[in-house]
Every structure is written in structure tokens, then in C-alpha cells.
Design an enzyme around this catalytic site. Structure first.
Site, mmCIF file in Angstrom:
data_model
loop_
_atom_site.group_PDB
_atom_site.id
_atom_site.type_symbol
_atom_site.label_atom_id
_atom_site.label_comp_id
_atom_site.label_asym_id
_atom_site.label_seq_id
_atom_site.Cartn_x
_atom_site.Cartn_y
_atom_site.Cartn_z
ATOM 1 N N SER A 218 1.867 -2.210 -7.743
ATOM 2 C CA SER A 218 1.321 -0.996 -8.370
ATOM 3 C C SER A 218 2.046 0.277 -7.950
ATOM 4 O O SER A 218 1.813 1.336 -8.527
ATOM 5 C CB SER A 218 -0.185 -0.866 -8.123
ATOM 6 N N THR B 52 -3.140 -1.874 -4.491
ATOM 7 C CA THR B 52 -3.907 -0.790 -3.851
ATOM 8 C C THR B 52 -3.175 0.553 -3.874
ATOM 9 O O THR B 52 -3.806 1.597 -3.750
ATOM 10 C CB THR B 52 -4.228 -1.135 -2.385
ATOM 11 N N ASP B 53 -1.836 0.524 -4.024
ATOM 12 C CA ASP B 53 -1.062 1.772 -3.832
ATOM 13 C C ASP B 53 -1.435 2.872 -4.821
ATOM 14 O O ASP B 53 -1.514 4.045 -4.456
ATOM 15 C CB ASP B 53 0.440 1.482 -3.923
ATOM 16 N N THR C 152 -1.110 -6.765 -4.450
ATOM 17 C CA THR C 152 -1.160 -7.646 -3.279
ATOM 18 C C THR C 152 -2.205 -8.734 -3.450
ATOM 19 O O THR C 152 -2.073 -9.814 -2.886
ATOM 20 C CB THR C 152 -1.450 -6.791 -2.023
HETATM 21 N N1 ASP Z 1 2.253 -2.475 -2.949
HETATM 22 C C1 ASP Z 1 1.050 -3.192 -3.296
HETATM 23 C C2 ASP Z 1 0.595 -2.718 -4.666
HETATM 24 O O1 ASP Z 1 0.127 -1.619 -4.770
HETATM 25 C C3 ASP Z 1 0.010 -2.945 -2.274
HETATM 26 C C4 ASP Z 1 -1.312 -3.588 -2.515
HETATM 27 O O2 ASP Z 1 -1.636 -4.076 -3.569
HETATM 28 O O3 ASP Z 1 -2.119 -3.593 -1.550
HETATM 29 O O4 ASP Z 1 0.718 -3.429 -5.629
#
Ligand code: ASP
Length: 346
Positions: free
Chosen positions: A77, A110-111, A30
Site C-alpha cells: 500500500s 497498513t502504510d 502485509t
Molecule cells: N508496506 C506494507 C503495506 O502497506 C505494510 C503493511 O501492510 O503493514 O502494504
């Protein structure tokens, strides 16, 4: 009080020629996300903007470090793979071995950040600072959190005080240990916490401060540094009201090497699952008992007779980090009788 009195004792600012060299490895997420308009913080696509776009949003980075940026991947991710972990670890070990590189920063979604962070924590062969950062709002959003997180991550990586602590996660002005940090919110900017143990330190403006050292083995003292080869299949299952043994039996039949079970409460197991996992151990599968609760530890021989069944208890490692450690342990050929002490020391 005048503005001059605030700046009467300025911190020493190193001339540009003395700026530390920081390797920046981008993987998407993200922090590199893009939405159709600035008001969207949920409907967006992760892993769209390249690392040069992220850098140009933070001109102040030029005053902190010489940055050598590489786009190692461009993914959401949620799609992270073991192969990409290995590629990232190999690239980091190569750049960190260069004498003129002071540290490294990784941008990540973040995932699965906490899983990647722990994998690198156990496999990097360096005392130099390695910092992972991310964002909860896409780069195109109003009040995007990525630019400040990136600036802070570079500050942490560029500060020699950050070395020797394994892989760090710098988000939201906090610095977490890779072993402890977990994502705890779907959308909040304050999404990362280290339950029970708390943050390692903080970064605010030009100050980086630490309050403690990680005690478990990591990086140079880890026996998994430089490990190669395809990681063995280890899957995670959960215990819950009415759970059947279907998933465990199918995994054993499919030939997995390990199963981590996210048990209820203190790692307790539904009787049907306990029987299936007991049989799995008898068929050579390593079973690790963790908890789905999100904090606290799973005590050996506590909620289940681990020694009787041949289960390993995960201590305070959450299920998905226990899976990382188990994959590495099985790949490294750690014998069954040492598995419990491994989980107590990493
Ligand atoms: N779906 C995204 C990822 O993990 C969420 C994020 O980065 O906050 O790439």
C-alpha cells in the site's frame, strides 16, 4: 464450575442459510505478505498471497458470513494511487447497492490505510457497514495478526449495529473511525490509534460493541459521493528548522492546485515557508495548514493569520487526510470562501 454452566445460555447462532452476505475486496498489503521463513516479521514482501489463501487460513469465517471475495489489486500500500481509490470506491458502491449484500470488508496494507479509509469514508454511497482491515505481520509469520483481524473485520461488517458510521477500521480488536485513525508505529501490532478521540468500539470473540458515533459528514451525507474524474494535484510539504522555500516554489511552478503544509506544533510556519505559501495563494493555489505533531488541532487564525493570507486551517485532520479532503473539494469545485467551513464539517 463446569463447562456446561458456561454454555447454559448460548447466543443464538443463525442457521447457515441466514448468514449475511459480505463482499470482501482484497488489495494486498502485509496481511497478504510472505517471508522466507516464519521468524521474519520485517524482511518480507507485501501483497503476495491471494484472497483465497487468506480465507483458507480462517475456516471460522464460514460460520459468520457468506463471503464473496474479489482481488481488486495486489500491491504494497505504499504504492497506493488515486486511480485505485477511485476503482475501489466504484466497486464498493456497486456491490453495496445490491440488496442481498449486508456489508463489505477490504484487506489493505497498513502504510496508507488511513488515507484510503478516509477517501472511502467521503465517497461511499451506503449506510451498510464497510470495514478495512490489515496486519502488521506477514501471513507467514509466527503469531501473524492478519487472520484474527480478518475474522473480526467480517464480524463487524456482518453486524447491522456497524452501519451508518461511515468506513470503519478494525484491527487489534479495536474499531476506529476512518476520519480519526492513524498508524503510529513502524512494527508494533498495536499500531493504530485515534489520537484524542479514541476508538469507536471494539470486537472481541463474537461481540461487537460501539461507544460513539462519528459526527462529521461522511458517506451518504457527503457531497463527494460518486465523484469522478482525475483528482487534482495536491502535495504535502513540512515546516522544520532551516526549511527553504524551494519545494513550495517548485510545486507552484509545476502547477499544483493545492498544498497542505504539515506545520510545526500548532501548525506554525517557518517565516520563509509562510512567505512562499502566501505567494502560492496569490497564484491561485489552495493552502491548508495542518500539523506534523500527530495529535491536537490547528486553530483558524491561531499560529498564523489565515484570513490575512487566505490559508485554510485543517482542524484536527492530519496532513495526509487533509490532502484527501482538499483533492476532493477541488475536484468538486468547492469555492474558496467555503473551504474553511468544509474543513470544519468533514
Ligand atoms: N508496506 C506494507 C503495506 O502497506 C505494510 C503493511 O501492510 O503493514 O502494504
Amino acid at each position: 464450575m463446569t463447562a456446561t454452566s458456561h454454555t447454559a445460555s448460548p447466543r443464538y447462532v443463525a442457521p447457515a442459510a441466514e448468514l449475511p452476505r459480505i463482499a470482501l475486496l482484497a488489495t494486498g498489503g502485509t496481511i497478504a505478505g510472505s517471508a522466507p521463513d516464519a521468524t521474519r516479521t520485517a524482511g518480507y514482501q507485501a501483497g503476495i498471497l491471494g484472497i483465497q489463501d487468506l480465507l483458507s487460513a480462517v475456516p471460522a469465517l464460514g460460520g459468520i458470513a457468506h463471503i464473496h471475495a474479489e482481488q481488486v489489486a495486489q500491491i504494497d500500500s505504499k504504492d497506493m494511487s488515486c486511480a485505485l481509490w477511485q476503482k475501489l470506491a466504484a466497486r464498493l458502491n456497486a456491490v453495496l447497492s445490491q440488496p442481498d449484500v449486508a456489508g463489505a470488508v477490504i484487506t489493505h496494507g497498513t502504510d496508507t490505510l488511513e488515507e484510503t479509509a478516509y477517501y472511502l469514508h467521503l465517497t461511499l454511497n451506503s449506510h451498510k457497514p464497510v470495514v478495512i482491515t490489515a496486519a502488521m505481520r506477514p501471513a507467514t509469520a509466527l503469531s501473524a495478526d492478519g487472520p484474527l483481524n480478518l475474522l473480526n473485520a467480517v464480524r463487524v461488517a456482518a453486524d447491522p449495529i456497524s452501519g451508518g458510521r461511515g468506513v470503519l477500521v478494525a484491527v487489534n480488536n479495536q474499531i476506529h473511525c476512518a476520519r480519526d485513525v492513524v498508524k503510529t508505529s513502524t512494527y508494533a501490532v498495536d499500531a493504530f490509534h485515534s489520537p484524542e478521540v479514541g476508538v469507536l468500539g471494539w470486537v472481541q470473540d463474537d461481540r461487537v460493541a460501539f461507544q460513539r458515533m462519528p459526527l462529521q459528514f461522511h458517506s451518504v451525507e457527503s457531497e463527494f459521493v460518486g465523484i469522478t474524474g482525475e483528482l487534482p494535484a495536491v502535495e504535502v510539504v513540512a515546516s522544520y528548522a532551516g526549511v527553504s522555500r524551494i519545494a513550495v516554489d517548485a510545486l507552484v511552478e509545476a502547477g499544483v492546485r493545492g498544498i497542505v503544509v504539515a506545520g510545526t506544533g500548532n501548525g506554525s510556519l517557518h517565516v520563509s515557508l509562510q512567505q512562499a505559501l502566501d505567494e502560492a495563494v496569490q497564484r491561485g493555489v489552495t493552502v491548508v495548514r495542518a500539523s506534523r505533531v500527530g495529535s491536537g488541532h490547528v486553530m483558524h487564525n491561531g499560529a498564523a493569520p489565515d484570513d490575512q493570507y487566505g490559508f485554510v486551517s485543517a482542524g484536527n485532520l492530519p496532513p495526509f487526510k487533509a490532502r484527501v479532503l482538499l483533492m476532493l473539494a477541488l475536484q468538486a469545485g468547492v469555492p474558496a470562501e467555503r473551504m474553511q467551513s468544509l474543513f470544519e464539517n468533514y
